[in-house]
Design a protein around this motif. Structure first.
Motif, PDB file in Angstrom:
ATOM      1  N   THR A  45      38.970  43.445  52.637  1.00 20.18           N
ATOM      2  CA  THR A  45      39.125  42.231  53.159  1.00 20.18           C
ATOM      3  C   THR A  45      39.558  42.498  54.787  1.00 20.18           C
ATOM      4  O   THR A  45      39.828  41.693  55.349  1.00 20.18           O
ATOM      5  CB  THR A  45      40.069  41.414  52.454  1.00 20.18           C
ATOM      6  OG1 THR A  45      41.325  42.077  52.560  1.00 20.18           O
ATOM      7  CG2 THR A  45      39.840  41.296  50.944  1.00 20.18           C
ATOM      8  N   SER A  46      39.834  43.634  55.405  1.00 16.63           N
ATOM      9  CA  SER A  46      40.325  43.670  56.517  1.00 16.63           C
ATOM     10  C   SER A  46      39.231  44.350  57.561  1.00 16.63           C
ATOM     11  O   SER A  46      39.590  44.515  58.663  1.00 16.63           O
ATOM     12  CB  SER A  46      41.325  44.885  56.532  1.00 16.63           C
ATOM     13  OG  SER A  46      40.791  46.065  56.209  1.00 16.63           O
ATOM     14  N   VAL A  47      38.017  44.285  57.251  1.00 18.76           N
ATOM     15  CA  VAL A  47      37.094  44.925  58.182  1.00 18.76           C
ATOM     16  C   VAL A  47      36.099  43.484  58.871  1.00 18.76           C
ATOM     17  O   VAL A  47      35.482  43.833  59.742  1.00 18.76           O
ATOM     18  CB  VAL A  47      36.068  45.650  57.530  1.00 18.76           C
ATOM     19  CG1 VAL A  47      36.976  46.989  57.183  1.00 18.76           C
ATOM     20  CG2 VAL A  47      35.175  45.036  56.119  1.00 18.76           C
ATOM     21  N   GLY A  48      36.214  42.376  58.401  1.00 19.27           N
ATOM     22  CA  GLY A  48      35.728  41.137  58.834  1.00 19.27           C
ATOM     23  C   GLY A  48      34.829  40.445  58.121  1.00 19.27           C
ATOM     24  O   GLY A  48      33.812  39.815  58.300  1.00 19.27           O
ATOM     25  N   ASP A  49      34.687  41.094  56.855  1.00 19.65           N
ATOM     26  CA  ASP A  49      33.708  40.608  55.812  1.00 19.65           C
ATOM     27  C   ASP A  49      34.240  39.392  55.235  1.00 19.65           C
ATOM     28  O   ASP A  49      35.484  39.025  55.274  1.00 19.65           O
ATOM     29  CB  ASP A  49      33.499  41.569  54.632  1.00 19.65           C
ATOM     30  CG  ASP A  49      32.290  41.089  53.823  1.00 19.65           C
ATOM     31  OD1 ASP A  49      31.408  40.290  54.025  1.00 19.65           O
ATOM     32  OD2 ASP A  49      32.033  42.175  52.828  1.00 19.65           O
ATOM     33  N   ASP A  50      33.138  38.568  54.601  1.00 19.75           N
ATOM     34  CA  ASP A  50      33.714  37.290  54.106  1.00 19.75           C
ATOM     35  C   ASP A  50      34.559  37.510  52.750  1.00 19.75           C
ATOM     36  O   ASP A  50      34.168  38.503  51.845  1.00 19.75           O
ATOM     37  CB  ASP A  50      32.652  36.505  53.309  1.00 19.75           C
ATOM     38  CG  ASP A  50      32.662  35.186  52.612  1.00 19.75           C
ATOM     39  OD1 ASP A  50      33.343  34.309  53.007  1.00 19.75           O
ATOM     40  OD2 ASP A  50      32.573  35.120  51.237  1.00 19.75           O
ATOM     41  N   VAL A 109      33.994  39.747  49.208  1.00 21.07           N
ATOM     42  CA  VAL A 109      35.003  40.826  48.749  1.00 21.07           C
ATOM     43  C   VAL A 109      35.281  40.720  47.470  1.00 21.07           C
ATOM     44  O   VAL A 109      35.323  41.731  46.881  1.00 21.07           O
ATOM     45  CB  VAL A 109      35.958  41.159  49.841  1.00 21.07           C
ATOM     46  CG1 VAL A 109      36.941  42.138  49.385  1.00 21.07           C
ATOM     47  CG2 VAL A 109      35.167  41.502  51.157  1.00 21.07           C
ATOM     48  N   GLU A 110      36.042  39.753  47.221  1.00 22.64           N
ATOM     49  CA  GLU A 110      36.574  39.536  45.905  1.00 22.64           C
ATOM     50  C   GLU A 110      35.379  39.622  44.662  1.00 22.64           C
ATOM     51  O   GLU A 110      35.856  40.082  43.568  1.00 22.64           O
ATOM     52  CB  GLU A 110      37.263  38.287  45.680  1.00 22.64           C
ATOM     53  CG  GLU A 110      37.908  37.736  44.395  1.00 22.64           C
ATOM     54  CD  GLU A 110      38.962  38.698  43.886  1.00 22.64           C
ATOM     55  OE1 GLU A 110      39.013  38.900  42.726  1.00 22.64           O
ATOM     56  OE2 GLU A 110      39.522  39.339  44.772  1.00 22.64           O
ATOM     57  N   ASN A 111      34.373  39.050  45.017  1.00 22.85           N
ATOM     58  CA  ASN A 111      33.256  39.157  44.022  1.00 22.85           C
ATOM     59  C   ASN A 111      32.918  40.638  43.793  1.00 22.85           C
ATOM     60  O   ASN A 111      32.741  41.077  42.648  1.00 22.85           O
ATOM     61  CB  ASN A 111      32.126  38.400  44.529  1.00 22.85           C
ATOM     62  CG  ASN A 111      32.217  36.844  44.114  1.00 22.85           C
ATOM     63  OD1 ASN A 111      33.163  36.557  43.347  1.00 22.85           O
ATOM     64  ND2 ASN A 111      31.482  35.967  45.115  1.00 22.85           N
ATOM     65  N   ASN A 112      32.906  41.484  44.927  1.00 27.10           N
ATOM     66  CA  ASN A 112      32.499  42.876  44.739  1.00 27.10           C
ATOM     67  C   ASN A 112      33.688  43.566  43.977  1.00 27.10           C
ATOM     68  O   ASN A 112      33.183  44.435  43.459  1.00 27.10           O
ATOM     69  CB  ASN A 112      32.328  43.348  46.097  1.00 27.10           C
ATOM     70  CG  ASN A 112      31.250  43.001  47.019  1.00 27.10           C
ATOM     71  OD1 ASN A 112      30.186  42.501  46.394  1.00 27.10           O
ATOM     72  ND2 ASN A 112      31.237  43.296  48.326  1.00 27.10           N
ATOM     73  N   GLU A 125      49.523  42.429  43.722  1.00 27.24           N
ATOM     74  CA  GLU A 125      48.694  41.503  44.499  1.00 27.24           C
ATOM     75  C   GLU A 125      48.109  42.381  45.507  1.00 27.24           C
ATOM     76  O   GLU A 125      48.810  43.385  46.184  1.00 27.24           O
ATOM     77  CB  GLU A 125      49.461  40.521  45.274  1.00 27.24           C
ATOM     78  CG  GLU A 125      48.656  39.663  46.260  1.00 27.24           C
ATOM     79  CD  GLU A 125      47.675  38.713  45.273  1.00 27.24           C
ATOM     80  OE1 GLU A 125      46.904  38.283  45.952  1.00 27.24           O
ATOM     81  OE2 GLU A 125      48.227  38.422  44.244  1.00 27.24           O
ATOM     82  N   PRO A 126      46.810  42.622  45.720  1.00 25.53           N
ATOM     83  CA  PRO A 126      46.124  43.363  46.457  1.00 25.53           C
ATOM     84  C   PRO A 126      46.481  43.400  47.947  1.00 25.53           C
ATOM     85  O   PRO A 126      46.675  42.275  48.558  1.00 25.53           O
ATOM     86  CB  PRO A 126      44.531  42.962  46.504  1.00 25.53           C
ATOM     87  CG  PRO A 126      44.429  42.462  45.000  1.00 25.53           C
ATOM     88  CD  PRO A 126      45.813  41.590  44.817  1.00 25.53           C
ATOM     89  N   GLY A 127      46.981  44.671  48.519  1.00 22.12           N
ATOM     90  CA  GLY A 127      47.521  44.797  49.885  1.00 22.12           C
ATOM     91  C   GLY A 127      48.848  44.206  50.193  1.00 22.12           C
ATOM     92  O   GLY A 127      49.398  44.186  51.016  1.00 22.12           O
TER      93      GLY A 127
END
Length: 252
Positions: free
Chosen positions: A39-44, A48-51, A83-85
């Protein structure tokens, strides 16, 4: 089904599931096309969560424990979902069934660990900084604290940048040799070029130095195969952005 690579030594163990994922599959687009899980590279963020859900589904594991990686030697021991991150560290260890540990990379080396006798798993992010400073020994030591035995641990490391594409320069070589005087063999210098560093070779050596029983390598060079893997260095050289792939191990 989202494709992933496995290590035969880990795949033979019935009490874990694991996988080294690349960029194939997933729902991200453009520079992040495929299975970006960062989630830290600029993607939606929703994409990302779906991936990440696709990864969990491919391995049939629960929610992924994902760190905020900082190229440190910090190791987090977890006993419940996180929690992620939410934790700053570069490795995780656990002896809790149902937890799945995830490490994100895009040239750095992902390492998955398992002691089948003690039922302890680990996952580490070994970039050059973490590897040089001792993230591998710290991860193994944390597993031992949970009851693992060094000579029973199986370790497999996944897709990472290889020496042919990892130019580092003279100052890197000098600094590395100050900490590891016997490590000159991990460098080669092409004619009229700068030194190149063998990160996977150094990772393998550090794993053996930590007393790990089995060491296995999975996958190819991330830089050389941008169609298969995300590579930060490849993207930087082409002035584009890139995603992060994930390597996962979970106790069933």
């Amino acid at each position: 089904m989202i494709p992933f690579e496995t290590a035969p030594s880990l795949a033979a163990q019935t009490s874990i599931r694991h996988g080294f994922f690349g960029r194939a599959g997933g729902r991200s687009q453009v520079d992040f096309a495929g299975l970006n899980v960062s989630t830290s590279v600029g993607d939606d963020p929703e994409t990302v969560e779906n991936n990440r859900l696709l990864v969990s589904g491919a391995l049939n594991v629960g929610p992924l424990a994902i760190l905020r990686q900082t190229h440190s030697t910090r190791v987090a021991t977890i006993v419940e979902p996180i929690e992620p991150g939410s934790i700053d560290a570069d490795a995780l260890v656990s002896a809790t069934p149902g937890l799945a540990l995830g490490i994100l990379t895009a040239d750095c080396t992902p390492i998955l660990f398992f002691d089948p006798q003690a039922g302890v798993i680990g996952a580490a992010h070994a970039g050059w900084r973490g590897a040089v400073d001792g993230i591998i020994e710290e991860t193994v030591s944390a597993m031992v604290t949970l009851g693992a035995h060094r000579d029973a641990i199986i370790a497999a490391f996944g897709p990472t940048i290889h020496a042919a594409n990892y130019e580092v320069g003279d100052s890197f070589r000098r600094d590395f040799l100050t900490l590891h005087p016997d490590g000159a063999g991990h460098f080669h210098t092409p004619p009229e070029g700068a030194p190149h560093f063998d990160l996977p070779g150094f990772v393998a050596k550090q794993l053996r130095a930590a007393g790990v029983a089995t060491v296995e390598q999975v996958g190819a060079c991330t830089y050389a195969h941008p169609d298969r893997y995300f590579s930060h260095r490849y993207a930087t050289h082409r002035q584009t952005r890139t995603g992060r792939q994930i390597s996962v191990i979970g106790l069933t």
